[in-house]
Design a protein around this motif. Structure first.
Motif, short mmCIF file in Angstrom:
data_model
loop_
_atom_site.label_atom_id
_atom_site.label_comp_id
_atom_site.label_asym_id
_atom_site.label_seq_id
_atom_site.Cartn_x
_atom_site.Cartn_y
_atom_site.Cartn_z
N THR A 208 0.82 -1.21 0.00
CA THR A 208 0.00 0.00 0.00
C THR A 208 0.86 1.26 0.00
O THR A 208 2.03 1.23 0.39
CB THR A 208 -0.90 0.03 1.25
OG1 THR A 208 -1.78 1.14 1.19
CG2 THR A 208 -0.07 0.13 2.52
N SER A 209 0.26 2.36 -0.43
CA SER A 209 0.86 3.68 -0.21
C SER A 209 0.17 4.37 0.95
O SER A 209 0.45 5.52 1.26
CB SER A 209 0.78 4.54 -1.48
OG SER A 209 -0.56 4.67 -1.92
N GLY A 210 -0.74 3.67 1.59
CA GLY A 210 -1.38 4.20 2.80
C GLY A 210 -2.46 5.23 2.52
O GLY A 210 -2.78 5.53 1.37
N LEU A 211 -3.00 5.76 3.57
CA LEU A 211 -4.04 6.76 3.44
C LEU A 211 -3.49 8.03 2.80
O LEU A 211 -2.42 8.51 3.17
CB LEU A 211 -4.62 7.11 4.82
CG LEU A 211 -5.41 5.99 5.52
CD1 LEU A 211 -5.72 6.40 6.95
CD2 LEU A 211 -6.69 5.69 4.76
N GLY A 212 -4.22 8.57 1.84
CA GLY A 212 -3.80 9.80 1.21
C GLY A 212 -3.75 10.96 2.19
O GLY A 212 -4.66 11.14 3.00
N TYR A 213 -2.64 11.72 2.15
CA TYR A 213 -2.47 12.92 2.97
C TYR A 213 -2.44 12.60 4.47
O TYR A 213 -2.82 13.41 5.30
CB TYR A 213 -3.57 13.95 2.63
CG TYR A 213 -3.84 14.00 1.15
CD1 TYR A 213 -2.79 14.19 0.24
CD2 TYR A 213 -5.12 13.81 0.65
CE1 TYR A 213 -3.03 14.20 -1.13
CE2 TYR A 213 -5.36 13.81 -0.72
CZ TYR A 213 -4.31 14.01 -1.60
OH TYR A 213 -4.54 14.02 -2.96
N LYS A 214 -1.92 11.43 4.79
CA LYS A 214 -1.70 11.02 6.17
C LYS A 214 -0.60 11.89 6.78
O LYS A 214 0.15 12.58 6.06
CB LYS A 214 -1.26 9.56 6.20
CG LYS A 214 0.05 9.33 5.43
CD LYS A 214 0.28 7.88 5.07
CE LYS A 214 1.52 7.75 4.19
NZ LYS A 214 1.72 6.39 3.67
#
Length: 328
Positions: A208-214
């Protein structure tokens, strides 16, 4: 007559016919099986979160050719990692609040060996770096600059993971800097893929690239063995998707596999793991989904909210299945 152990029975079943369903599953009333939406066991088989047909095809091509489930899940995970249109995984993924694309991934094989990378930047295929961590180091997890240095030492290419589309979205987000992930859009921040090969052996991968704008430095459940992914070759495997914080608090994928060890079907185990979250945490604005694959080839899924789907590939082709959910 000597009593067969669970492990010996499973191995015997697979040897007698790739895709034999355990007697305990086969003995369930037809109505109960229908209610649980548990499919008949079959191997080889690939299952992935969301409608990742491309990932399944890459994995299936290797399985069909006799390759290992480990090779298959790595190949499958690399497809969305390299797809700039998938903005929740790898290349083209949404950045954190400081504009950096940071990647998390883990992989686990039939023997319980595992590798993981967190907060990795500039490398398109973190799942392959995670496998190198598993195979080339004495460690399970490498993070940040250390993970990047290791990847470069292993011959991976450093590159810019932002695309024109992700830059445009990021600049738009900076106008308000509002952090509000959307259920079943930004919250499907994971490709999880699990498989059984022709030998009846299990592996899994998660990236994953994870949650956007984390927040900068945030790591979710995806690279955490036991949270985002768990494999036990005697029992089965499971992978999670959605809001990682909720999955980590309940060690969700390990829980699913342990529930299968106790005799629950894959779908029953996924449902119980979701209920552990629902009963203890606020799920008003979040989604979590689990998929699980038993040693005998049966599978199932469950999620908090409707809208979660998963892809299943067997010799009969690929089907995108709608998971049952706690909320209607």
């Amino acid at each position: 007559m000597k009593k067969l152990s669970r492990r010996n029975f499973l191995n015997t079943s697979i040897a007698l016919g790739g895709g034999v369903v355990l007697a305990s599953c086969a003995a369930k009333p037809e109505e109960e099986k229908k209610n649980l939406t548990v499919e008949n066991g079959e191997i080889p088989i690939v299952i992935s979160t969301w409608a990742n047909k491309g990932a399944n095809k890459a994995a299936w091509d290797l399985l069909e050719g006799g390759k290992s489930s480990l090779d298959a899940v790595e190949a499958g995970a690399r497809i969305p990692e390299g797809d700039p249109k998938d903005m929740s995984v790898g290349y083209g993924g949404r950045p954190d609040r400081e504009g950096n694309v940071t990647l998390d991934a883990c992989i686990m094989d039939k023997d319980g060996n595992c590798g993981s990378v967190t907060y990795l930047q500039h490398i398109k295929h973190p799942i392959s770096v995670a496998r190198k961590v598993m195979e080339e180091t004495p460690h399970v997890m490498l993070s940040g600059d250390g993970a990047l240095k290791f990847a470069l030492d292993q011959g991976f290419k450093k590159e810019d993971l932002m695309t024109d589309a992700s830059r445009k979205q990021y600049k738009k987000w900076l106008e308000t800097s509002e952090y509000k992930p959307k259920v079943n859009i930004e919250l499907h921040d994971t490709i999880g893929i699990i498989a059984i090969d022709q030998k009846g052996e299990l592996s899994g991968a998660c990236t994953t690239s994870g949650l956007g704008y984390k927040m900068a430095g945030r790591v979710g459940d995806s690279p955490i063995i036991g949270a985002g992914l768990f494999v036990d070759n005697e029992v089965g495997s499971a992978v999670a998707t959605g809001m990682g914080e909720l999955v980590m608090r309940s060690v969700g994928s390990f829980l699913v596999v342990e529930l299968m060890r106790q005799g629950r079907t894959p779908m029953e185990a996924c449902k119980e793991a979701i209920m552990r979250i629902v009963d203890r945490q606020d799920t008003t604005e979040v989604q979590v989904g689990y998929i699980a694959l038993s040693k005998d080839g049966t599978y199932g899924a469950y999620s908090i909210k409707p809208g979660f789907v998963y892809a299943v590939t067997t010799k009969d082709g690929t089907e995108v299945v709608k998971a049952e959910s706690y909320e209607s």
